[in-house]
Design an enzyme around this catalytic site. Structure first.
Site, PDB file in Angstrom:
ATOM      1  N   GLU A   1       9.684   8.438 -17.154  1.00  0.00           N
ATOM      2  CA  GLU A   1       8.289   8.868 -17.345  1.00  0.00           C
ATOM      3  C   GLU A   1       7.803   8.501 -18.743  1.00  0.00           C
ATOM      4  OE1 GLU A   1       7.788  13.061 -16.141  1.00  0.00           O
ATOM      5  OE2 GLU A   1       9.423  12.682 -14.744  1.00  0.00           O
TER       6      GLU A   1
ATOM      7  N   HIS B   1       0.833  -1.220   0.000  1.00  0.00           N
ATOM      8  CA  HIS B   1       0.000   0.000   0.000  1.00  0.00           C
ATOM      9  C   HIS B   1       0.864   1.265   0.000  1.00  0.00           C
ATOM     10  CE1 HIS B   1      -3.279  -2.737   1.293  1.00  0.00           C
ATOM     11  NE2 HIS B   1      -2.342  -3.253   2.065  1.00  0.00           N
TER      12      HIS B   1
ATOM     13  N   LYS C   1      15.985  21.764 -11.172  1.00  0.00           N
ATOM     14  CA  LYS C   1      15.327  20.504 -11.521  1.00  0.00           C
ATOM     15  C   LYS C   1      16.216  19.498 -12.235  1.00  0.00           C
ATOM     16  CE  LYS C   1      11.012  20.128 -11.757  1.00  0.00           C
ATOM     17  NZ  LYS C   1      10.103  19.213 -11.221  1.00  0.00           N
TER      18      LYS C   1
END
Ligand code: ARG
Length: 458
Positions: A290, A156, A283
């Site tokens: 992705e 979970h 960044k």
């Protein structure tokens, strides 16, 4: 433009119809397979006396020259052609004259395209398997390096029990080995020759389908001519296998993305596999991971698209089936690219075992082991579970962890607690005690590494 098939109609179609009908843009990819298929066909026609041996030799020489010319660039594809089959035959006839027109004896484009498609996808499967292996190798090498580095295992997405990073990574090696199994399995069912099915019913000529099948490296023939021209299961199976493969790559990518975040900081991808932001100077984005995750949806779309195309088609060949190649090639190309990027991305990622360990030390992931400790001291598991839960709640209230809780506090909850509890719940003990087959214990992890490497060599 007048067509090879002019006869019943005058063969004059509108330019719009020609453009709409043409598949050369994507089936040109099969030129090599088409020509090799035709060479085998010419050889069969000659061997069976359907054409003379001299004619067969002429056809084979002409085809082999066309292949060489296409490879060298001396011959360019005519984008006005209807498809690759028509293009090759047209060039052959231009070059050889009437003999060229004999090639298509006892053959139809229906069995020809089924043949070319099988040959092409067979080559693609043979190219895909080493790429999957390369990812498995990268994963297994990292697993070996980090076979005893402890991290939290999750359920979970909540910290659950300690595992080693090696054990976690090997999960992906096993998934990918199954993917190879599915590709090999697809290849087995694919590797039957449809050529000689002709348009749908077979032929009146004395052909030898087994001869052609053998020449082209097939294990046998498709036994029913209508099945031979109407079956696209092999493409669907390949796309199914690739969809499952992509699902695995996507799950792995998702974890890579999470692990590279500052929230986790378990790994850092090499700069070579990340990008910056056009506005935020700090960044470092995991774009490649992705994209793998994103392209997974695309491969599923390819599979669903062809399933939808096929679902209501009456036997045998229908032109709808020309829509089979683009999704199949797209799925293959996409999966290949993803595998090619993922292997070096995994091989070069930097792992931070200290951060994994820190995360493992929070979250009470040794609470199960604490309960097991009480069971060993004679307490029934359900009672032990409750005591352990209460101790976790106590730690949360006191802002501490199980390892640092004084023995006096432990004894408030059960008098069987002794000094040895600390050894029992240390993370290293928790991992090393998991000696069950396939567990995260070191012997199991080392055994898995050996088995994975063995499977790769097989
Ligand atoms: N370009 C066609 C395809 O990809 C080849 C088969 C055409 N057959 C036909 N009867 N029109 O399916």
């Amino acid at each position: 433009m007048s067509k090879l098939w002019a006869g019943r109609t005058d063969g004059h179609t509108s330019q719009l119809a020609d453009d709409f009908n043409s598949s050369i843009r994507f089936d040109c990819r099969m030129y090599e397979q088409d020509i090799k298929g035709s060479m085998a066909h010419a050889a069969m026609l000659g061997a069976q006396g359907i054409i003379t041996p001299a004619e067969a030799d002429q056809l084979i020489a002409g085809l082999s020259q066309i292949l060489a010319d296409l490879q060298s660039g001396a011959l360019e594809i005519d984008w006005q052609a209807e498809d690759i089959h028509m293009f090759v035959e047209q060039v052959l006839t231009e070059r050889l004259g009437d003999v060229g027109k004999k090639l298509h004896t006892a053959r139809s484009r229906n069995d020809q395209v089924a043949l070319d498609f099988r040959l092409t996808l067979r080559d693609e499967i043979d190219g895909l398997i080493p790429l999957v292996k390369a990812v498995i190798t990268a994963v297994t090498d990292q697993a070996e390096l980090h076979k005893s580095d402890i991290m939290p295992g999750y359920t979970h997405l909540q910290r659950a029990q300690p595992v080693t990073f090696g054990h976690h990574l090997l999960t992906y090696a096993w998934m990918l080995l199954r993917d190879i199994g599915r590709l090999q399995d697809t290849r087995k069912r694919l590797n039957l020759s449809p050529i000689g099915s002709c348009a749908l019913a077979g032929t009146t000529y004395d052909t030898d389908r087994y001869f052609e099948a053998e020449q082209l490296g097939f294990d046998g023939i498709v036994e029913n001519s209508m099945d031979g021209v109407s079956d696209r299961d092999f493409a669907l199976e390949l796309m199914s296998a690739l969809s499952i493969l992509m699902m695995h790559l996507s799950r792995f990518s998702e974890e890579i993305i999470l692990w590279s975040s500052w929230e986790f900081r378990f790994i850092a991808l090499d700069d070579a596999f990340t990008t910056g932001s056009s506005i935020m100077p700090q960044k470092k984005n995991s774009d490649m991971a992705e994209l793998i995750r994103g392209k997974t949806g695309r491969v599923y779309g390819d599979l669903i698209g062809l399933l939808a195309t096929m679902k209501s088609l009456p036997l045998a060949y229908n032109k709808d089936m020309q829509e089979d190649k683009e999704p199949a090639f797209d799925a293959v190309d996409t999966a290949k690219m993803c595998l090619q990027v993922l292997a070096p991305m995994v091989a070069t990622m930097k792992v931070f075992p200290e951060n994994m360990k820190k995360a493992a030390q929070q979250g009470f992931i040794n609470a199960t082991d604490l309960a097991d400790y009480l069971v060993k001291k004679g307490m029934p598991f359900r009672d032990a579970y409750k005591v352990s839960g209460k101790l976790v709640a106590r730690c949360i209230a006191d802002g501490t962890v199980l390892e640092d809780l004084p023995l006096s506090v432990y004894r408030e909850y059960a008098d069987v607690f002794e000094e040895d509890v600390y050894e029992e719940i240390s993370l290293v003990t928790c991992v090393n005690k998991r000696i069950s087959a396939g567990g995260t214990g070191i012997a199991s992890v080392e055994g898995q590494i050996a088995k994975v490497r063995q499977a790769l060599e097989a």
